[in-house]
Design an enzyme around this catalytic site. Structure first.
Site, mmCIF file in Angstrom:
data_model
loop_
_atom_site.group_PDB
_atom_site.id
_atom_site.type_symbol
_atom_site.label_atom_id
_atom_site.label_comp_id
_atom_site.label_asym_id
_atom_site.label_seq_id
_atom_site.Cartn_x
_atom_site.Cartn_y
_atom_site.Cartn_z
ATOM 1 N NE ARG A 1 42.340 48.498 53.863
ATOM 2 C CZ ARG A 1 43.126 47.722 53.155
ATOM 3 N NH1 ARG A 1 42.640 46.942 52.208
ATOM 4 N NH2 ARG A 1 44.423 47.676 53.387
ATOM 5 C CD GLU B 1 47.581 42.614 49.315
ATOM 6 O OE1 GLU B 1 48.499 42.652 48.485
ATOM 7 O OE2 GLU B 1 46.406 42.387 49.012
ATOM 8 C CG ASN C 1 43.723 42.558 51.329
ATOM 9 O OD1 ASN C 1 42.801 42.858 52.083
ATOM 10 N ND2 ASN C 1 44.745 43.351 51.102
ATOM 11 C CE1 TYR D 1 41.763 42.205 44.376
ATOM 12 C CE2 TYR D 1 43.319 41.703 46.134
ATOM 13 C CZ TYR D 1 42.496 42.599 45.477
ATOM 14 O OH TYR D 1 42.388 43.886 45.924
ATOM 15 C CG HIS E 1 47.938 50.085 50.589
ATOM 16 N ND1 HIS E 1 46.659 49.631 50.819
ATOM 17 C CD2 HIS E 1 48.338 49.466 49.446
ATOM 18 C CE1 HIS E 1 46.291 48.789 49.863
ATOM 19 N NE2 HIS E 1 47.295 48.678 49.014
ATOM 20 C CD GLU F 1 43.293 45.370 48.964
ATOM 21 O OE1 GLU F 1 43.646 44.753 47.941
ATOM 22 O OE2 GLU F 1 44.034 46.134 49.600
HETATM 23 C C1 BGC Z 1 46.698 45.521 46.937
HETATM 24 C C2 BGC Z 1 46.112 46.625 46.100
HETATM 25 C C3 BGC Z 1 46.134 46.209 44.653
HETATM 26 C C4 BGC Z 1 45.231 44.995 44.485
HETATM 27 C C5 BGC Z 1 45.182 44.434 43.092
HETATM 28 C C6 BGC Z 1 46.320 44.143 46.490
HETATM 29 O O1 BGC Z 1 47.469 43.395 46.271
HETATM 30 O O2 BGC Z 1 46.492 45.743 48.300
HETATM 31 O O3 BGC Z 1 46.833 47.801 46.347
HETATM 32 O O4 BGC Z 1 45.777 47.211 43.772
HETATM 33 O O5 BGC Z 1 45.625 43.975 45.343
HETATM 34 O O6 BGC Z 1 46.425 44.000 42.673
#
Ligand code: BGC
Length: 447
Positions: A77, A166, A294, A296, A121, A353
């Site tokens: 990607r 995002e 995405n 995290y 992006h 992601e």
């Molecule tokens: C984004 C990436 C970024 C990653 C870590 C996402 O918010 O799509 O571009 O590097 O998270 O922060």
């Protein structure tokens, strides 16, 4: 030892984005994007870093593809830099820019890797920002023109596309909280940008159906999970609204054709409203082929009077955080996936992601990033549970292939499974690279 077996159907990938890796900011006709302007403005990015050279992938893409091949991923990607391919934002196409992506795509295909393109992006051409940026509806038309050109150029070979990465970050983080380019601080601007991004998404999907009828298209919103600190009504409501701001605000219009009323009312109290024009919601809610997610981080959320728009403060679950300070919460990944499935039904999901920031350096030719491996294991375990619970996940794409320009954090924060020396551009595969390669090969890992 416990083994986690991933279903055969699950596809694997790695992700990057143009401004974060390409460099060559002033080469071959590329013009500045809002991120060039922002990163060259003193005080906006840590250590005054910018993406002028980044990972130099513009020149080293063949080496990057050779690493993808070694990794054994099904997909790569990456995103297109709009101002590299259409330097004036609209109008003339820059053949040199097109040639770069054509070569990259060919290199991927020759190596048996499927390209997945993100159209946006975050690197809006600065000329368009000067004309009003995403606050102006004219940018929607410019985006559709850009998208159409890319579909025509690459749609014959590339079948997986993402419109917007995002949208919450590109709107609210960038125009309300002021943390990302263009760095505005207005709730109304955030709402305007969010709405226009969604309309642009819908219009691109409409033209995609004509131009790439055999392709798949989706978008990639970011989500996190806030678990109420207690069962009190106040904690529950604060968490619900705060998540709605990221999740439902960007998904209800796409999947249900409406904005969440509770939030519309809350914005109205702050004298802000969505600039909906006739037909917008029909355009936004074009059927799409997949939802990109995405993910995290997540945490507990507790009601706190006066704390931001939603009166919520985050309470970390425990001490565990990645090097960017984000709490590690893989249970939240499981919960959010189940929640999305319950709310929006059987739309196929790609995890577009997921990954972790750890700033390990090279020692004796090796990068021992055991913490990243642990993070990936936990999140893939959550993913496997979600799949067992019936969530239709088709692919998992790690962020990121390379350490890169981490936006407002500059180069200090490293998300790659490949280490980059930002002076020499030397690439060193981290331990997590080899772990990911083996996991893909065996379709399983041990805890
Ligand atoms: C984004 C990436 C970024 C990653 C870590 C996402 O918010 O799509 O571009 O590097 O998270 O922060």
């Amino acid at each position: 030892m416990t083994t986690i077996q991933l279903p055969e159907s699950l596809k694997w990938g790695a992700a990057t984005a143009s401004y974060q890796i390409e460099g060559a900011a002033q080469e071959d006709g590329r013009t500045p994007s809002i991120w060039d302007t922002f990163s060259h403005t003193p005080g906006k990015v840590k250590n005054a870093d910018n993406g002028d050279h980044a990972c130099n992938s513009y020149h080293l893409y063949k080496e990057d593809v050779s690493h993808l091949k070694e990794l054994g991923v099904d997909m790569y990607r990456f995103s297109i830099s709009w101002s590299r391919v259409i330097p004036a934002g609209t109008g003339e196409v820059n053949e040199k820019g097109i040639a770069y992506y054509r070569n990259l795509i060919q290199e991927l295909i020759d190596n048996g890797i499927e390209p997945m393109i993100t159209l946006y992006h975050w690197d809006l051409p600065q000329v368009l920002q000067d004309a009003g940026g995403w606050e102006s509806r004219e940018t929607i038309d410019a985006f559709q023109e850009y998208a159409n050109t890319m579909f025509k150029e690459f749609g014959g070979q590339v079948k997986k596309w993402i419109t917007i990465n995002e949208p919450w970050c590109a709107s609210f983080l960038s125009n309300y909280l002021g943390v990302h380019a263009p760095g505005k601080q207005s709730l109304q601007a955030g709402i305007d940008v969010a709405h226009h991004l969604l309309v642009a998404h819908g219009k691109a999907v409409q033209s995609f159906r004509e131009l790439v009828p055999d392709g798949e298209i989706g978008y990639a919103p970011n989500v996190s999970w806030l678990e109420p600190y207690s069962p009190t009504e106040k904690d529950q409501a604060a968490c619900r609204l705060s998540m709605m701001f990221q999740k439902e605000w960007f998904m209800d219009p796409v999947f249900k054709g409406s904005y969440p009323e509770e939030l519309v009312q809350l914005f109205a109290k702050h004298h802000a409203e969505v600039p909906i024009e006739e037909g917008d919601l029909e355009i936004i809610s074009q059927p799409i082929d997949f939802m990109g997610i995405n993910y995290y981080t997540g945490s507990l959320g507790r009601y706190k009077e006066g704390a931001g728009l939603f009166e919520v403060e985050e309470v970390p679950l425990d001490e565990r955080r990645t090097d960017i300070g984000w709490p590690i919460y893989s249970e939240g990944f499981y919960k959010v996936l189940c929640n999305l499935h319950e709310t929006y039904g059987d739309v196929p999901i790609y995890i577009t992601e997921n990954g972790a920031c750890y700033n390990h350096e090279v020692e004796d030719g090796r990068v021992n990033d055991q913490e990243r491996i642990e993070y990936l294991k936990q999140h893939l375990t959550a993913l496997e549970r979600a799949m067992k619970a019936g969530v239709p996940i088709t692919g998992y794409i790690v962020w990121s292939l390379l350490d890169n320009f981490e936006w407002a954090e500059g180069y200090e924060k490293r998300f790659g499974i490949i280490h980059i020396d930002f002076d020499t551009f030397e690439r060193t595969r981290k331990d997590s690279f080899y772990w990911y390669r083996d996991t893909i090969r065996e379709q399983q890992f041990s805890l």
